[in-house]
Motif scaffolding. Structure first.
Motif, PDB file in Angstrom:
ATOM      1  N   UNK A 172       9.172 -32.236  34.326  1.00 22.18           N
ATOM      2  CA  UNK A 172       9.885 -33.420  33.834  1.00 22.18           C
ATOM      3  C   UNK A 172      10.171 -33.264  32.336  1.00 22.18           C
ATOM      4  N   UNK A 173      11.063 -32.325  32.043  1.00 19.36           N
ATOM      5  CA  UNK A 173      11.450 -32.051  30.662  1.00 19.36           C
ATOM      6  C   UNK A 173      12.961 -32.008  30.575  1.00 19.36           C
ATOM      7  N   UNK A 174      13.505 -32.667  29.551  1.00 16.03           N
ATOM      8  CA  UNK A 174      14.941 -32.650  29.295  1.00 16.03           C
ATOM      9  C   UNK A 174      15.193 -32.016  27.941  1.00 16.03           C
ATOM     10  N   UNK A 175      16.245 -31.216  27.855  1.00 11.66           N
ATOM     11  CA  UNK A 175      16.629 -30.536  26.625  1.00 11.66           C
ATOM     12  C   UNK A 175      18.103 -30.802  26.356  1.00 11.66           C
ATOM     13  N   UNK A 176      18.411 -31.318  25.176  1.00 12.49           N
ATOM     14  CA  UNK A 176      19.792 -31.475  24.734  1.00 12.49           C
ATOM     15  C   UNK A 176      20.069 -30.431  23.669  1.00 12.49           C
ATOM     16  N   UNK A 177      21.062 -29.581  23.900  1.00 15.02           N
ATOM     17  CA  UNK A 177      21.453 -28.568  22.918  1.00 15.02           C
ATOM     18  C   UNK A 177      22.874 -28.896  22.472  1.00 15.02           C
ATOM     19  N   UNK A 178      22.999 -29.462  21.303  1.00 11.41           N
ATOM     20  CA  UNK A 178      24.292 -29.841  20.750  1.00 11.41           C
ATOM     21  C   UNK A 178      24.545 -29.054  19.469  1.00 11.41           C
ATOM     22  N   UNK A 179      25.726 -29.171  18.919  1.00 10.86           N
ATOM     23  CA  UNK A 179      26.091 -28.326  17.783  1.00 10.86           C
ATOM     24  C   UNK A 179      25.401 -28.745  16.497  1.00 10.86           C
ATOM     25  N   UNK A 215      19.130 -16.797  21.224  1.00  9.48           N
ATOM     26  CA  UNK A 215      18.412 -17.942  20.665  1.00  9.48           C
ATOM     27  C   UNK A 215      18.322 -19.081  21.684  1.00  9.48           C
ATOM     28  N   UNK A 216      19.436 -19.365  22.353  1.00  7.93           N
ATOM     29  CA  UNK A 216      19.429 -20.474  23.308  1.00  7.93           C
ATOM     30  C   UNK A 216      18.585 -20.124  24.533  1.00  7.93           C
ATOM     31  N   UNK A 217      18.674 -18.899  24.995  1.00 10.86           N
ATOM     32  CA  UNK A 217      17.850 -18.474  26.134  1.00 10.86           C
ATOM     33  C   UNK A 217      16.370 -18.581  25.787  1.00 10.86           C
ATOM     34  N   UNK A 218      15.986 -18.140  24.601  1.00 13.43           N
ATOM     35  CA  UNK A 218      14.579 -18.216  24.203  1.00 13.43           C
ATOM     36  C   UNK A 218      14.103 -19.669  24.128  1.00 13.43           C
ATOM     37  N   UNK A 219      14.968 -20.541  23.642  1.00 10.65           N
ATOM     38  CA  UNK A 219      14.598 -21.963  23.594  1.00 10.65           C
ATOM     39  C   UNK A 219      14.407 -22.522  24.999  1.00 10.65           C
ATOM     40  N   UNK A 220      15.308 -22.219  25.896  1.00 13.75           N
ATOM     41  CA  UNK A 220      15.181 -22.704  27.273  1.00 13.75           C
ATOM     42  C   UNK A 220      13.902 -22.168  27.908  1.00 13.75           C
ATOM     43  N   UNK A 221      13.601 -20.912  27.695  1.00 10.32           N
ATOM     44  CA  UNK A 221      12.369 -20.357  28.271  1.00 10.32           C
ATOM     45  C   UNK A 221      11.119 -20.969  27.640  1.00 10.32           C
ATOM     46  N   UNK A 222      11.191 -21.320  26.366  1.00 13.51           N
ATOM     47  CA  UNK A 222      10.040 -21.947  25.720  1.00 13.51           C
ATOM     48  C   UNK A 222       9.807 -23.361  26.220  1.00 13.51           C
ATOM     49  N   UNK A 223      10.898 -24.101  26.429  1.00 14.47           N
ATOM     50  CA  UNK A 223      10.809 -25.518  26.802  1.00 14.47           C
ATOM     51  C   UNK A 223      10.716 -25.700  28.312  1.00 14.47           C
ATOM     52  N   UNK A 224      11.352 -24.807  29.070  1.00  9.33           N
ATOM     53  CA  UNK A 224      11.396 -24.865  30.537  1.00  9.33           C
ATOM     54  C   UNK A 224      11.905 -26.214  31.043  1.00  9.33           C
ATOM     55  N   UNK A 225      13.115 -26.600  30.669  1.00 13.00           N
ATOM     56  CA  UNK A 225      13.618 -27.918  31.072  1.00 13.00           C
ATOM     57  C   UNK A 225      14.105 -27.942  32.512  1.00 13.00           C
ATOM     58  N   UNK A 226      13.986 -29.104  33.124  1.00 20.09           N
ATOM     59  CA  UNK A 226      14.615 -29.322  34.422  1.00 20.09           C
ATOM     60  C   UNK A 226      16.069 -29.724  34.257  1.00 20.09           C
ATOM     61  N   UNK A 227      16.391 -30.351  33.121  1.00 21.00           N
ATOM     62  CA  UNK A 227      17.736 -30.846  32.842  1.00 21.00           C
ATOM     63  C   UNK A 227      18.138 -30.415  31.438  1.00 21.00           C
ATOM     64  N   UNK A 228      19.373 -29.939  31.312  1.00 13.75           N
ATOM     65  CA  UNK A 228      19.926 -29.551  30.018  1.00 13.75           C
ATOM     66  C   UNK A 228      21.238 -30.296  29.802  1.00 13.75           C
ATOM     67  N   UNK A 229      21.421 -30.797  28.583  1.00  9.90           N
ATOM     68  CA  UNK A 229      22.662 -31.460  28.190  1.00  9.90           C
ATOM     69  C   UNK A 229      23.337 -30.636  27.105  1.00  9.90           C
ATOM     70  N   UNK A 276      12.370 -18.825  32.911  1.00  9.68           N
ATOM     71  CA  UNK A 276      12.188 -20.023  33.722  1.00  9.68           C
ATOM     72  C   UNK A 276      12.330 -19.662  35.193  1.00  9.68           C
ATOM     73  N   UNK A 277      11.791 -20.516  36.048  1.00 13.81           N
ATOM     74  CA  UNK A 277      11.750 -20.200  37.480  1.00 13.81           C
ATOM     75  C   UNK A 277      13.125 -20.260  38.131  1.00 13.81           C
ATOM     76  N   UNK A 278      14.004 -21.120  37.617  1.00 20.71           N
ATOM     77  CA  UNK A 278      15.326 -21.283  38.234  1.00 20.71           C
ATOM     78  C   UNK A 278      16.281 -21.892  37.220  1.00 20.71           C
ATOM     79  N   UNK A 279      17.550 -21.840  37.527  1.00 17.62           N
ATOM     80  CA  UNK A 279      18.568 -22.431  36.663  1.00 17.62           C
ATOM     81  C   UNK A 279      18.361 -23.947  36.605  1.00 17.62           C
ATOM     82  N   UNK A 280      18.341 -24.538  35.432  1.00 13.53           N
ATOM     83  CA  UNK A 280      18.181 -25.992  35.344  1.00 13.53           C
ATOM     84  C   UNK A 280      19.485 -26.721  35.643  1.00 13.53           C
ATOM     85  N   UNK A 281      19.368 -28.022  35.904  1.00 11.12           N
ATOM     86  CA  UNK A 281      20.549 -28.863  35.988  1.00 11.12           C
ATOM     87  C   UNK A 281      21.261 -28.847  34.640  1.00 11.12           C
TER      88      UNK A 281
END
Length: 250
Positions: free
Chosen positions: A3-10, A92-106, A146-151
């Motif tokens: 149950x983790x959400x990650x927003x990656x904006x500019x 950089x973005x891949x490393x952040x996603x792997x560190x956070x392991x989000x289920x949802x990304x915006x 991460x185990x799978x592609x997030x939403x």
């Protein structure tokens, strides 16, 4: 499910405009952990400060805004007007996603008024696909893939239009009426942006502008305030709309 959400904006304050209400609802109503990341520290966002000084100020504002809703803030340290789809930025973005392991990304709409937004959108799209692939970083992982592609969800473009002024309609909207005050408090943390946007964009009040856009989206859905999204549904991405399932849609 994580149950983790990650927003990656500019830039600092983009999430506050485009998806903060939805992030707050996920946190408040379902106990999700929230991370807000910016590709840059907003180093071009001043006519008075040096790039280094305004970057320091805006990192602090981004951190304060995230802290206001119990979220974590990350800056990937690219530079304003220089966000490009290249290997270092993608890593950089891949490393952040792997560190956070989000289920949802915006992230941003693929079509927007600002190239930093569009390049960020492409980087995040590629990174969500690459993050589960062990060979992408080929033994240079700081965190396990991460185990799978997030939403993946695309926010509205700013003012709901592409670079040609043509409207981009959301596929669905999330009612954020109950958390509009939280969203406003986050945006109020970005004090340095008021002077810059007044000079460069002709916009004087960030919070009023955010509320006007949220009200326009809300009016289209029959609620006071809303945020609009489109879901990435390409091959191998999750097909269920987890935001609708958790928060409803209007």
């Amino acid at each position: 499910m994580n149950r983790t959400a990650l927003a990656v904006l500019a830039h600092p304050d983009d999430a506050e405009f485009l998806c903060a209400g939805t992030l707050v609802r996920l946190h408040k109503e379902h106990g999700w952990t929230v991370h807000v990341a910016t590709m840059t520290p907003g180093d071009c966002g001043s006519a008075e400060h040096t790039p280094e000084e305004i970057a320091r100020i805006r990192r602090g504002e981004g951190r304060a805004a995230a802290n206001a809703i119990g979220a974590a803030y990350h800056c990937l340290e690219e530079r304003d007007l220089r966000v490009v789809y290249n290997e270092p930025a993608l890593e950089k973005v891949v490393r952040l996603i792997n560190a956070v392991a989000p289920a949802v990304v915006f992230t941003h709409s693929p079509d927007d008024y600002h190239l930093d937004h569009e390049q960020t959108s492409k980087l995040v799209r590629a990174a969500t696909f690459a993050a589960p692939i062990p060979n992408f970083l080929h033994g240079r992982h700081l965190h396990p893939p991460v185990a799978h592609i997030p939403h993946l969800f695309y926010c509205d473009p700013l003012e709901g239009r592409d670079a040609f002024g043509q409207p981009i309609k959301p596929a669905f909207r999330i009612d954020i009426s109950s958390v509009i005050a939280d969203k406003g408090r986050m945006l109020e943390c970005h004090e340095s942006q008021r002077a810059w946007l007044r000079k460069h964009h002709g916009v004087d009040n960030l919070v009023d502008s955010m509320r006007e856009w949220g009200a326009a989206q809300g009016a289209a859905a029959g609620v006071a305030f809303a945020e609009g999204f489109r879901q990435h549904l390409g091959h191998s991405y999750p097909a269920n709309n987890i935001l609708k399932e958790l928060l409803g849609a209007v």
